[in-house]
Each structure stands twice: as C-alpha cells, then as structure tokens.
Design an enzyme around this catalytic site. Structure first.
Site, PDB file in Angstrom:
ATOM      1  N   TYR A   1       1.675 -13.197  -1.232  1.00  0.00           N
ATOM      2  CA  TYR A   1       2.523 -12.071  -1.605  1.00  0.00           C
ATOM      3  C   TYR A   1       3.920 -12.477  -2.069  1.00  0.00           C
ATOM      4  O   TYR A   1       4.493 -11.842  -2.950  1.00  0.00           O
ATOM      5  CB  TYR A   1       2.616 -11.073  -0.437  1.00  0.00           C
ATOM      6  CG  TYR A   1       1.461 -10.085  -0.406  1.00  0.00           C
ATOM      7  CD1 TYR A   1       0.142 -10.526  -0.486  1.00  0.00           C
ATOM      8  CD2 TYR A   1       1.682  -8.727  -0.281  1.00  0.00           C
ATOM      9  CE1 TYR A   1      -0.909  -9.644  -0.452  1.00  0.00           C
ATOM     10  CE2 TYR A   1       0.625  -7.823  -0.242  1.00  0.00           C
ATOM     11  CZ  TYR A   1      -0.675  -8.293  -0.329  1.00  0.00           C
ATOM     12  OH  TYR A   1      -1.715  -7.412  -0.298  1.00  0.00           O
TER      13      TYR A   1
ATOM     14  N   ARG B   1      -3.555 -13.520   2.086  1.00  0.00           N
ATOM     15  CA  ARG B   1      -2.580 -12.535   1.617  1.00  0.00           C
ATOM     16  C   ARG B   1      -1.171 -12.941   2.044  1.00  0.00           C
ATOM     17  O   ARG B   1      -0.211 -12.803   1.276  1.00  0.00           O
ATOM     18  CB  ARG B   1      -2.924 -11.154   2.170  1.00  0.00           C
ATOM     19  CG  ARG B   1      -4.220 -10.578   1.638  1.00  0.00           C
ATOM     20  CD  ARG B   1      -4.545  -9.252   2.291  1.00  0.00           C
ATOM     21  NE  ARG B   1      -3.697  -8.173   1.787  1.00  0.00           N
ATOM     22  CZ  ARG B   1      -3.623  -6.965   2.339  1.00  0.00           C
ATOM     23  NH1 ARG B   1      -4.314  -6.684   3.443  1.00  0.00           N
ATOM     24  NH2 ARG B   1      -2.840  -6.033   1.817  1.00  0.00           N
TER      25      ARG B   1
ATOM     26  N   ARG C   1       7.153 -10.757 -10.204  1.00  0.00           N
ATOM     27  CA  ARG C   1       7.439  -9.408 -10.696  1.00  0.00           C
ATOM     28  C   ARG C   1       8.930  -9.126 -10.770  1.00  0.00           C
ATOM     29  O   ARG C   1       9.425  -8.560 -11.749  1.00  0.00           O
ATOM     30  CB  ARG C   1       6.794  -8.357  -9.789  1.00  0.00           C
ATOM     31  CG  ARG C   1       5.292  -8.266  -9.877  1.00  0.00           C
ATOM     32  CD  ARG C   1       4.800  -7.020  -9.173  1.00  0.00           C
ATOM     33  NE  ARG C   1       5.413  -5.848  -9.778  1.00  0.00           N
ATOM     34  CZ  ARG C   1       6.319  -5.087  -9.177  1.00  0.00           C
ATOM     35  NH1 ARG C   1       6.743  -5.381  -7.960  1.00  0.00           N
ATOM     36  NH2 ARG C   1       6.822  -4.036  -9.789  1.00  0.00           N
TER      37      ARG C   1
ATOM     38  N   PHE D   1     -10.413 -14.171  -4.277  1.00  0.00           N
ATOM     39  CA  PHE D   1      -9.662 -12.999  -4.722  1.00  0.00           C
ATOM     40  C   PHE D   1      -9.434 -12.996  -6.241  1.00  0.00           C
ATOM     41  O   PHE D   1      -9.650 -11.967  -6.896  1.00  0.00           O
ATOM     42  CB  PHE D   1      -8.330 -12.892  -3.974  1.00  0.00           C
ATOM     43  CG  PHE D   1      -7.625 -11.588  -4.222  1.00  0.00           C
ATOM     44  CD1 PHE D   1      -8.051 -10.420  -3.604  1.00  0.00           C
ATOM     45  CD2 PHE D   1      -6.548 -11.498  -5.093  1.00  0.00           C
ATOM     46  CE1 PHE D   1      -7.421  -9.199  -3.853  1.00  0.00           C
ATOM     47  CE2 PHE D   1      -5.912 -10.303  -5.341  1.00  0.00           C
ATOM     48  CZ  PHE D   1      -6.354  -9.149  -4.709  1.00  0.00           C
TER      49      PHE D   1
ATOM     50  N   ARG E   1       3.818   3.758  -0.335  1.00  0.00           N
ATOM     51  CA  ARG E   1       3.371   3.704  -1.734  1.00  0.00           C
ATOM     52  C   ARG E   1       1.854   3.788  -1.772  1.00  0.00           C
ATOM     53  O   ARG E   1       1.152   2.971  -1.186  1.00  0.00           O
ATOM     54  CB  ARG E   1       3.830   2.415  -2.416  1.00  0.00           C
ATOM     55  CG  ARG E   1       3.531   2.372  -3.928  1.00  0.00           C
ATOM     56  CD  ARG E   1       4.043   1.071  -4.529  1.00  0.00           C
ATOM     57  NE  ARG E   1       3.908   1.036  -5.979  1.00  0.00           N
ATOM     58  CZ  ARG E   1       2.821   0.596  -6.629  1.00  0.00           C
ATOM     59  NH1 ARG E   1       1.781   0.159  -5.937  1.00  0.00           N
ATOM     60  NH2 ARG E   1       2.794   0.593  -7.947  1.00  0.00           N
TER      61      ARG E   1
ATOM     62  N   HIS F   1      -2.956  -2.817  -8.048  1.00  0.00           N
ATOM     63  CA  HIS F   1      -2.133  -1.727  -7.513  1.00  0.00           C
ATOM     64  C   HIS F   1      -0.970  -1.389  -8.449  1.00  0.00           C
ATOM     65  O   HIS F   1       0.113  -1.007  -8.014  1.00  0.00           O
ATOM     66  CB  HIS F   1      -1.591  -2.071  -6.113  1.00  0.00           C
ATOM     67  CG  HIS F   1      -2.657  -2.251  -5.080  1.00  0.00           C
ATOM     68  ND1 HIS F   1      -3.196  -1.189  -4.382  1.00  0.00           N
ATOM     69  CD2 HIS F   1      -3.290  -3.354  -4.637  1.00  0.00           C
ATOM     70  CE1 HIS F   1      -4.128  -1.636  -3.541  1.00  0.00           C
ATOM     71  NE2 HIS F   1      -4.207  -2.951  -3.686  1.00  0.00           N
TER      72      HIS F   1
ATOM     73  N   ASN G   1      -5.348  -0.055   2.748  1.00  0.00           N
ATOM     74  CA  ASN G   1      -6.114   0.681   1.751  1.00  0.00           C
ATOM     75  C   ASN G   1      -6.722   1.927   2.387  1.00  0.00           C
ATOM     76  O   ASN G   1      -6.665   2.108   3.611  1.00  0.00           O
ATOM     77  CB  ASN G   1      -7.244  -0.187   1.182  1.00  0.00           C
ATOM     78  CG  ASN G   1      -6.747  -1.332   0.321  1.00  0.00           C
ATOM     79  OD1 ASN G   1      -5.743  -1.213  -0.369  1.00  0.00           O
ATOM     80  ND2 ASN G   1      -7.463  -2.446   0.353  1.00  0.00           N
TER      81      ASN G   1
ATOM     82  N   ARG H   1       2.341  -4.952 -11.622  1.00  0.00           N
ATOM     83  CA  ARG H   1       1.498  -5.591 -10.622  1.00  0.00           C
ATOM     84  C   ARG H   1       0.132  -5.918 -11.218  1.00  0.00           C
ATOM     85  O   ARG H   1      -0.421  -5.134 -11.982  1.00  0.00           O
ATOM     86  CB  ARG H   1       1.324  -4.662  -9.415  1.00  0.00           C
ATOM     87  CG  ARG H   1       2.601  -4.434  -8.609  1.00  0.00           C
ATOM     88  CD  ARG H   1       2.421  -3.272  -7.643  1.00  0.00           C
ATOM     89  NE  ARG H   1       3.503  -3.164  -6.677  1.00  0.00           N
ATOM     90  CZ  ARG H   1       4.644  -2.521  -6.878  1.00  0.00           C
ATOM     91  NH1 ARG H   1       4.860  -1.916  -8.047  1.00  0.00           N
ATOM     92  NH2 ARG H   1       5.561  -2.461  -5.936  1.00  0.00           N
TER      93      ARG H   1
END
Length: 658
Positions: free
Chosen positions: A330, A326, A337, A129, A80, A43, A116, A40
C-alpha cells in the site's frame, strides 16, 4: 494580488499574438495541465463521506485499542466506498466487489480498516494479485470491456485458479449489485488480532452490519440504472446525508482463540474462507454514523490514502499471507498516486491526535522537525531533543512464534477450494440461487472460448451438481464436462448459514427507501397528500414523476411540481412505485413509451405497485390480465396507503418471480 481580467490573454494589438509576459495565463494553464493525478489501479471509482464511530461498552478485556476503552466514546471517521474493476469514469452498478474502507482518527493515530462488501477474496497468496487484477481489467490489446468481468481473460484465469471458486459464488450473487452503499455489509476480510493491556491476544474478524438491512437490485435493473443514472450509488448516499437520513452500521466482531482456530474445519488465515456466524456469533460493539459529505471531492475522496498497515496499539496482524502482502504494497501505491512520502500531511490523511517524528523533507513537506535535533538517539535537552519511544504506551508487535524452512509453498490447510462455495450456494433462497445461475450464464456467454466455459462448469460440479447442470444448460454445452480435479475432496455436509442470504436479512421497515409517484393532471390531491404523509411517517422518500417536469394540476386545482420527467426517471430508480391518474390521463400515458416501461419494468422487477385509475396504462404495458397481490388498487374497498407501505417493507414481491 487581485486579477484585473480573467477573460482574455494579454495580446500585442487587437488581433496580435499572445505575449509570454502574461504570467496570469501561464500560471492558470500550468495548474490546469497538472490537475490530474494517477487514478487508483483498483477501487478507482469511489465516494467518500465523513462520520464517527461510537463505542457501546468498554472492551478492555479484549483490547487496549483507543476507540474501545469506554462506553459512548466517539472517534472521527472517514469512509470511502468504491467499485474495484472500473476506472474513475465507469458506472456505479457494475457487477463487482464494493470497497468499504474506514479510517478512524483515534487518539493514538489513524487506524485504517480497509475492507470490502464481500468477506473473501479470489486468491490466497499476494503474488497472484497482479494476475487477478490484470485478468479482471479491460483486455490490454483492445482496452475493453471496462467495469465488468464478462470476458475471456477473467474467466480463463479463475477457471485455472480453483481457490477463486468461493469468491466466484459471491461475485455472481446479488452481493455484487447492491441497491445502495447504505444497504450492504462490510468485512475486514482477514483475521486480525486484538491485544489487551496485559498482552493477551484474541483473534478477530471485523464486520459492518447496516442497520437498515440488506438489499440488492436485480441484474436487469442494474443494466438500466447504469444508463439512467450512472452515479446512482453516489447520488443515493449524498441525498440521504443531505436529507438528514444518516446511514448507520454496527461494528461486529467474531472473536475466537487458538483452541477454536485449531479445531475449525478451515484455516483461519485463508482469505478465501469465512467463519460462519452460526459457529462464531458476531458481537456488535459500536456503531458507525455517516453524517457529513465532503467539502471537496478531490481534496478528500480522491486524495484519501488507506493503508492496511495503519494500526494502533491494541490491534495487530496475523500471518494471513494476503494481508501481509497488502501491508507491503500500500505504501508504494500511495507514493505513486500522490507523488510524495508526505501524503500523510494532507488534511484527510493526517492524524487528529498530536504526533511527532524525525521524518523530514521530500516533495510537499508541510511538517518538518522544528528543533535542532532531527535524529535519535541524541543528547540534547528535553525541550529540543524531539520525540522518544515509550516502552509502556507504545505499540508492541504480538510476540507470535514461527519457525520453519524458507520455501515457496501453499499450506495444505488452504487446499479445500469448494466446500464453502457449496455452503454459500446452499444458504441462499431459491430466488437468490436462480440469480447466481443466471449471472454465471450471462457472464460465461460473453466468453468466446467454449473450453473456458466448460472449465468453469467443471469446477462448479465440485460445488453443486444442480448449479453446474443449470449453468451448462443455460450455455447450451453439448455435454457436461467431468468435474475438475480437487486438491482436497469437497464437503457437502456443511450446515447452511442464513446469515449469508440477503433476502433472509432484509429490512424490517421501508425506511431509507424511495417511492416514485407517477401523477397526471386531475390526480386525486387528497390521496397524494395521504401518500406523502404515510411515506414521511415511514421515514422513506418520495419523488413526483410526470410527463412534464413543470408538473400537473390535481383535482383540487393546485399545481404540483414534478421532481422528475418520466423519460428521465424510470422505475428502476425507485424501490416501489405509485400511479395516480384519471381514466383519460391514463389513456394518454399509455401512448408514452417511457410510461409503459415505468409500469412494465416495475412489474418485471417484482416491485410493489399501487395505482388509482391506471387500467389503460397497465393494459398498454401488457399487464391487463396478469396483476397479482403485489399490485394494489387504491380505489378498491379496504385498500389504503398505509397497508401498501406495510407491504413495501418486504421490498419485493418475490412470488411474482416464480
């Protein structure tokens, strides 16, 4: 096929070349060469566990969301925790935001509450960002520093971005160095909507409240923990769950309507702002229990994919610009990934409820349509026509009304960047305020450019004059810079919010904490037994530390094995410490540097200390004449193990800090 030899490649002759026909070697090395997936961008260092959410009471008047429909309903969860700035191989106790991402496997699909441990963020618009992350990460020409923001790029960016100021106060506070994932809060950050069956909307901000209270470390501890155990947070959570001490958090909701939103002093869509709990109380609606570790770290923790756009009927978005960004970003992240749009087929990401789509094919497709129809509308019979929308049960976006010209702008209601930063600082105890000052001084002292240091101090003058002067003095600035220009004049009349302080929201018991007991040969066996029983009754943990890991022989002739060797178990790993020795053994311990550090660090970090015949060790550590009420001599009249543990419920003897 069963493999006959997994130790040697196939060769021609005893010392000859390897043969291409060795399919077993080829397949084994092929898989090894492709084991890694991109980590990532943020994070990257995370730790995941399983659990469940249990609802307290029906919330049908507020939402039709599945988890909240009846009392006692349990919804499977995967959580997580993570740090933000460091890479996968970084350490746990970086000064950083902690991710608190919760995936709830509801009966109507997965709901991802991706939050968070800090309720605000650095930026208001998602177009910034990439900039804030680039600035916070290691500098591109040298590739360091990693997992810390104490460098010029980060402070250059935030000193030129006034909207970051509120977040800076949080990140320089002890919130950024939590003692454990178990003892920190979580926040959804953004304002969301709850929508009930009649279509009525209620604004909501989500909170996770740890049932064992808040607790952080001090900076000097964090630095030493990272050296002694860089996996400190991971190990802590693993050990607690394996021991049956399941972490619990209550889900809280701040609920409000358009009327409150219109009269609130700040814009509820601004992700750099909070709504103080004193203005809108947090209603606790259920509990999250973490009760199972993963079977495989890669398959679950590394491949879990959280997406803020994963919501269910009864939950909806607002126009918070950062949330909207966001939602857009995502899916791209997970595709990059995990390599395929079919990442939702992975077990940790797949819904637990029955589901059907017309999506098909792509890399690693494990679920494809099983009938002739792979499109809609179609006119095939019911048994093969596939899934259909349901206007009654299906998701409907809340019909909010917006109108206006297309423009690149920032709302005027987002323009106050300093008032809530002042409120946060004013809400801290004097100990916590000093920690914030020290953190600013430390971080800015790592900046080479004096003009960057001065710009930050100029911004802090809009927050709190005493804070700015203390930071300027700590940095040795020759003069105090003029206050930074403000888009809107900051307010300093906001009432302090006790909910923002860690020390005012600490634990009520010592449960879940850990005591390190340094023992020597000849130690009082009866006292050690009493200590074990008292710690167990307090639902805390105890580890035996000794000069040799083989342990010691106590005064009753019994051998007690050690859990840790003294030079591998510094006192920073414990919440309180005990030294059980004899005069002779204490004198021998005094000759060991790790033993001296064990005592001096515990004292410097304001921990409660109990001891028996450890005078020589205290003297060697430089503490002979400076002991205070936070140090208990268990040989003294009236002193008891139980009283000591009662003291430990305060976690720290903060009077020592002053």
């Amino acid at each position: 096929m069963v493999v006959g030899d997994d130790q040697n490649t196939l060769r021609s002759g005893e010392r000859g070349p390897a043969l291409l026909e060795d399919f077993h070697f080829r397949e084994k090395i092929f898989h090894f060469d492709h084991e890694r997936i991109p980590e990532r961008v943020v994070h990257a260092r995370g730790f995941g566990v399983h659990g469940y959410f249990e609802n307290y009471e029906p919330l049908t008047e507020l939402t039709r969301a599945d988890p909240f429909q009846e009392a006692g309903r349990r919804t499977e969860a995967f959580v997580r925790f993570s740090t933000v700035a460091g890479n996968k191989g970084s350490f746990d106790l970086a000064r950083d935001v902690r991710g608190f991402a919760v995936k709830l496997y509801t009966r109507e699909g997965n709901w991802d509450l991706v939050g968070n441990n800090i309720p605000v963020f650095f930026i208001q618009d998602p177009i910034k960002f990439p900039d804030v992350v680039h600035a916070a990460k290691q500098e591109p020409d040298r590739g360091f520093p990693q997992a810390q923001t104490a460098h010029d790029n980060f402070w250059d960016f935030v000193s030129l971005t006034p909207e970051s100021t509120h977040m800076l106060l949080w990140i320089m506070s002890d919130r950024a160095i939590p003692r454990s994932f178990r003892f920190m809060e979580g926040f959804g950050v953004h304002t969301f909507r709850l929508v009930n069956a009649e279509g009525k909307s209620t604004f909501v901000k989500f909170h996770w409240k740890p049932k064992q209270g808040l607790q952080s470390v001090v900076w000097n501890e964090a630095v030493k923990i990272n050296g002694a155990d860089p996996d400190f947070h991971r190990r802590d959570l693993w050990d607690a769950i394996q021991a049956g001490d399941f972490p619990e958090y209550e889900l809280g909701m701040q609920l409000f309507d358009e009327e409150f939103a219109d009269r609130f002093g700040f814009d509820i869509l601004d992700p750099t702002k909070i709504i103080p709990e004193e203005e809108v109380p947090v209603r606790r609606v259920g509990k999250l229990v973490l009760d199972r570790v993963v079977d495989n770290f890669f398959a679950e923790t590394e491949q879990v994919a959280f997406c803020t756009q994963n919501i269910i009927p009864g939950i909806d978005f607002t126009d918070d610009p950062l949330l909207q960004g966001r939602n857009f970003s995502y899916l791209d992240t997970q595709l990059k990934r995990l390599g395929s749009p079919n990442f939702t087929h992975l077990p940790v990401n797949a819904p637990r409820c029955p589901f059907a789509t017309f999506q098909q094919d792509g890399h690693m497709a494990m679920v494809n349509p099983t009938t002739r129809a792979n499109y809609e509308p179609n006119s095939w019979p019911d048994e093969i026509k596939g899934p259909r929308e349901d206007p009654k049960r299906g998701f409907h976006t809340y019909p909010d009304t917006e109108a206006g010209p297309k423009r690149r702008l920032r709302a005027e209601s987002f323009a106050d960047h300093y008032s809530q930063a002042h409120q946060f600082f004013a809400s801290q105890t004097s100990v916590e305020q000093q920690h914030i000052i020290d953190a600013f001084v430390f971080e800015l002292s790592k900046c080479d450019r004096v003009d960057i240091r001065a710009r930050v101090v100029a911004a802090l003058r809009n927050v709190d004059e005493d804070l700015a002067e203390a930071v300027a003095d700590g940095l040795g600035l020759p003069e105090l810079p003029e206050p930074a220009r403000c888009a809107r004049e900051p307010r300093h009349d906001l009432e302090p919010s006790p909910a923002l302080s860690i020390l005012l929201n600490g634990p009520e018991t010592f449960a879940g904490r850990k005591i390190g007991v340094l023992v020597t040969d000849g130690a009082d066996a009866k006292l050690l037994s009493e200590l074990r029983q008292a710690v167990q009754a307090e639902q805390a943990m105890l580890e035996i530390v000794a000069a040799k890991v083989g342990g010691v022989v106590t005064d009753d002739g019994e051998r007690v094995e050690a859990d840790q060797k003294i030079d591998g178990a510094p006192s920073v790993l414990y919440d309180a410490v005990v030294i059980l020795a004899t005069d002779k053994a204490a004198a021998e311990l005094a000759g060991l540097a790790p033993a001296r550090d064990f005592v001096s660090d515990a004292y410097a970090h304001c921990k409660f200390i109990a001891h028996r015949e450890a005078g020589a060790l205290f003297a060697a550590a430089g503490l002979g004449g400076t002991l205070d009420a936070g140090v208990v001599d268990l040989a003294a009249s009236g002193a008891s193990v139980t009283d000591f543990l009662t003291q430990c419920r305060d976690v720290r003897y903060w009077a020592r800090a002053s």
